[in-house]
Scaffold this motif. Structure first.
Motif, PDB file in Angstrom:
ATOM      1  N   LEU A 129       0.880  -1.173   0.000  1.00 50.81           N
ATOM      2  CA  LEU A 129       0.000   0.000   0.000  1.00 50.81           C
ATOM      3  C   LEU A 129       0.913   1.217   0.000  1.00 50.81           C
ATOM      4  N   ILE A 130       0.683   2.135  -0.913  1.00 51.54           N
ATOM      5  CA  ILE A 130       1.470   3.370  -0.949  1.00 51.54           C
ATOM      6  C   ILE A 130       0.834   4.369   0.013  1.00 51.54           C
ATOM      7  N   VAL A 131       1.646   4.874   0.947  1.00 46.88           N
ATOM      8  CA  VAL A 131       1.197   5.896   1.886  1.00 46.88           C
ATOM      9  C   VAL A 131       1.992   7.162   1.577  1.00 46.88           C
ATOM     10  N   ALA A 132       1.261   8.221   1.205  1.00 45.12           N
ATOM     11  CA  ALA A 132       1.889   9.497   0.845  1.00 45.12           C
ATOM     12  C   ALA A 132       1.969  10.370   2.092  1.00 45.12           C
ATOM     13  N   THR A 133       3.154  10.441   2.670  1.00 49.76           N
ATOM     14  CA  THR A 133       3.348  11.133   3.950  1.00 49.76           C
ATOM     15  C   THR A 133       3.485  12.646   3.787  1.00 49.76           C
ATOM     16  N   LYS A 134       3.412  13.323   4.913  1.00 48.05           N
ATOM     17  CA  LYS A 134       3.612  14.778   5.017  1.00 48.05           C
ATOM     18  C   LYS A 134       2.525  15.539   4.268  1.00 48.05           C
ATOM     19  N   ALA A 135       1.306  14.968   4.251  1.00 47.86           N
ATOM     20  CA  ALA A 135       0.178  15.559   3.519  1.00 47.86           C
ATOM     21  C   ALA A 135      -0.233  16.914   4.086  1.00 47.86           C
ATOM     22  N   ASP A 136       0.096  17.183   5.339  1.00 44.78           N
ATOM     23  CA  ASP A 136      -0.258  18.473   5.943  1.00 44.78           C
ATOM     24  C   ASP A 136       0.580  19.616   5.395  1.00 44.78           C
ATOM     25  N   LYS A 137       1.653  19.303   4.693  1.00 42.30           N
ATOM     26  CA  LYS A 137       2.571  20.339   4.217  1.00 42.30           C
ATOM     27  C   LYS A 137       2.179  20.939   2.871  1.00 42.30           C
ATOM     28  N   ILE A 138       1.099  20.389   2.253  1.00 41.72           N
ATOM     29  CA  ILE A 138       0.622  20.954   0.981  1.00 41.72           C
ATOM     30  C   ILE A 138      -0.899  21.081   1.025  1.00 41.72           C
ATOM     31  N   GLY A 139      -1.453  21.898   0.137  1.00 45.91           N
ATOM     32  CA  GLY A 139      -2.899  22.119   0.086  1.00 45.91           C
ATOM     33  C   GLY A 139      -3.645  20.953  -0.540  1.00 45.91           C
ATOM     34  N   LYS A 140      -4.967  20.980  -0.415  1.00 48.22           N
ATOM     35  CA  LYS A 140      -5.835  19.890  -0.924  1.00 48.22           C
ATOM     36  C   LYS A 140      -5.678  19.702  -2.442  1.00 48.22           C
ATOM     37  N   ASN A 141      -5.655  20.796  -3.209  1.00 48.71           N
ATOM     38  CA  ASN A 141      -5.514  20.691  -4.670  1.00 48.71           C
ATOM     39  C   ASN A 141      -4.172  20.083  -5.057  1.00 48.71           C
ATOM     40  N   ALA A 142      -3.122  20.518  -4.370  1.00 46.68           N
ATOM     41  CA  ALA A 142      -1.781  19.984  -4.651  1.00 46.68           C
ATOM     42  C   ALA A 142      -1.712  18.504  -4.308  1.00 46.68           C
ATOM     43  N   ARG A 143      -2.450  18.075  -3.278  1.00 46.89           N
ATOM     44  CA  ARG A 143      -2.464  16.650  -2.893  1.00 46.89           C
ATOM     45  C   ARG A 143      -2.927  15.785  -4.053  1.00 46.89           C
ATOM     46  N   GLN A 144      -4.060  16.166  -4.653  1.00 49.29           N
ATOM     47  CA  GLN A 144      -4.603  15.366  -5.761  1.00 49.29           C
ATOM     48  C   GLN A 144      -3.618  15.305  -6.923  1.00 49.29           C
ATOM     49  N   LYS A 145      -3.043  16.460  -7.238  1.00 53.61           N
ATOM     50  CA  LYS A 145      -2.074  16.533  -8.336  1.00 53.61           C
ATOM     51  C   LYS A 145      -0.847  15.664  -8.030  1.00 53.61           C
ATOM     52  N   ASN A 146      -0.360  15.737  -6.788  1.00 53.38           N
ATOM     53  CA  ASN A 146       0.846  14.996  -6.424  1.00 53.38           C
ATOM     54  C   ASN A 146       0.582  13.492  -6.304  1.00 53.38           C
ATOM     55  N   VAL A 147      -0.610  13.105  -5.851  1.00 52.89           N
ATOM     56  CA  VAL A 147      -0.977  11.687  -5.814  1.00 52.89           C
ATOM     57  C   VAL A 147      -0.996  11.138  -7.246  1.00 52.89           C
ATOM     58  N   ALA A 148      -1.537  11.926  -8.175  1.00 52.34           N
ATOM     59  CA  ALA A 148      -1.556  11.510  -9.584  1.00 52.34           C
ATOM     60  C   ALA A 148      -0.127  11.371 -10.116  1.00 52.34           C
ATOM     61  N   ALA A 149       0.768  12.264  -9.701  1.00 48.81           N
ATOM     62  CA  ALA A 149       2.169  12.194 -10.135  1.00 48.81           C
ATOM     63  C   ALA A 149       2.851  10.938  -9.585  1.00 48.81           C
ATOM     64  N   ILE A 150       2.517  10.567  -8.353  1.00 47.34           N
ATOM     65  CA  ILE A 150       3.079   9.342  -7.765  1.00 47.34           C
ATOM     66  C   ILE A 150       2.595   8.133  -8.559  1.00 47.34           C
ATOM     67  N   ARG A 151       1.287   8.118  -8.872  1.00 47.48           N
ATOM     68  CA  ARG A 151       0.728   7.005  -9.672  1.00 47.48           C
ATOM     69  C   ARG A 151       1.461   6.870 -11.004  1.00 47.48           C
ATOM     70  N   ARG A 152       1.642   8.006 -11.683  1.00 46.46           N
ATOM     71  CA  ARG A 152       2.324   7.997 -12.986  1.00 46.46           C
ATOM     72  C   ARG A 152       3.751   7.472 -12.846  1.00 46.46           C
ATOM     73  N   ALA A 153       4.465   7.969 -11.835  1.00 45.65           N
ATOM     74  CA  ALA A 153       5.868   7.576 -11.651  1.00 45.65           C
ATOM     75  C   ALA A 153       5.999   6.082 -11.357  1.00 45.65           C
ATOM     76  N   LEU A 154       5.028   5.533 -10.633  1.00 42.68           N
ATOM     77  CA  LEU A 154       5.075   4.102 -10.304  1.00 42.68           C
ATOM     78  C   LEU A 154       4.555   3.248 -11.453  1.00 42.68           C
ATOM     79  N   GLY A 155       3.857   3.886 -12.401  1.00 45.76           N
ATOM     80  CA  GLY A 155       3.386   3.185 -13.587  1.00 45.76           C
ATOM     81  C   GLY A 155       2.165   2.304 -13.360  1.00 45.76           C
ATOM     82  N   VAL A 156       1.374   2.603 -12.318  1.00 50.59           N
ATOM     83  CA  VAL A 156       0.177   1.808 -12.022  1.00 50.59           C
ATOM     84  C   VAL A 156      -0.991   2.766 -11.814  1.00 50.59           C
ATOM     85  N   LYS A 157      -1.872   2.847 -12.811  1.00 51.21           N
ATOM     86  CA  LYS A 157      -2.973   3.823 -12.773  1.00 51.21           C
ATOM     87  C   LYS A 157      -3.975   3.563 -11.657  1.00 51.21           C
TER      88      LYS A 157
END
Length: 184
Positions: A129-157
């Motif tokens: 399970l991927i756990v994206a830490t330090k979520a309090d350090k960015i805003g809600k909109n940036a979270r969604q964008k960055n979670v999508a970037a993690i998905r892309r980088a790992l290559g699993v949609k």
């Protein structure tokens, strides 16, 4: 049963364990990368509740396992090789390992070491399970964008990624739910 936490040095593994257990100082936290240098087992007891009635169904002992960080650490190459060997051996041979949480800092795209570790886990059939830490350090909109970037980088949609803040305990109940499901 064992629930394992792995991630790069300084990603927040020990802070997450302390947040999850609500035991301050259970896992040693340091601003210096590479502080965790052994496999640490924390024996805990979970209260299992009926999802519909909320009544306690019993208790189950389990371990949270804190592994040394991979990637950067203020230690020599030889020591990092030794760590990798005993971590790989543990992950491949532990009969009690239920699943592994790979922690990735939500503020940054995964580094090569994050992607390599994820691919190694998938290749060796370790439930992750991927756990994206330090979520309090960015805003809600940036979270969604960055979670999508993690998905892309790992290559699993379709992979689930759980944003987590150890400071605000955001994501705590979701992660506890996943652990409870594994223990039942």
């Amino acid at each position: 049963p064992e629930v394992v936490f792995i991630g790069r040095s300084n990603v927040g593994k020990s802070s997450l364990i302390n947040s999850l257990t609500r035991i301050r100082g259970l896992a040693r936290v340091s601003s210096q990368p590479g502080k965790t240098q052994t496999i640490n087992f924390f024996e805990l007891t979970a209260k299992l509740r009926d999802p519909e009635s909320g009544e306690e169904q019993g208790r189950k002992d389990f371990y949270l396992v804190d592994l040394p960080g991979y990637g950067y650490a203020k230690t020599g190459k030889e020591r990092r090789k030794i760590w990798k060997k005993f971590i790989d051996e543990y992950l491949l041979t532990s009969p009690r390992l239920q699943f592994l949480c790979q922690l990735i800092d939500i503020r940054h795209e995964p580094m090569a070491s994050d992607v390599e570790m994820f691919q190694w886990l998938v290749e060796h059939h370790v439930p992750v399970l991927i756990v994206a830490t330090k979520a309090d350090k960015i805003g809600k909109n940036a979270r969604q964008k960055n979670v999508a970037a993690i998905r892309r980088a790992l290559g699993v949609k379709e992979i689930s990624i759980l944003p987590y803040s150890s400071v605000k305990n955001e994501g705590r109940s979701d992660l506890l739910d996943v652990i409870r499901e594994i223990l039942v």
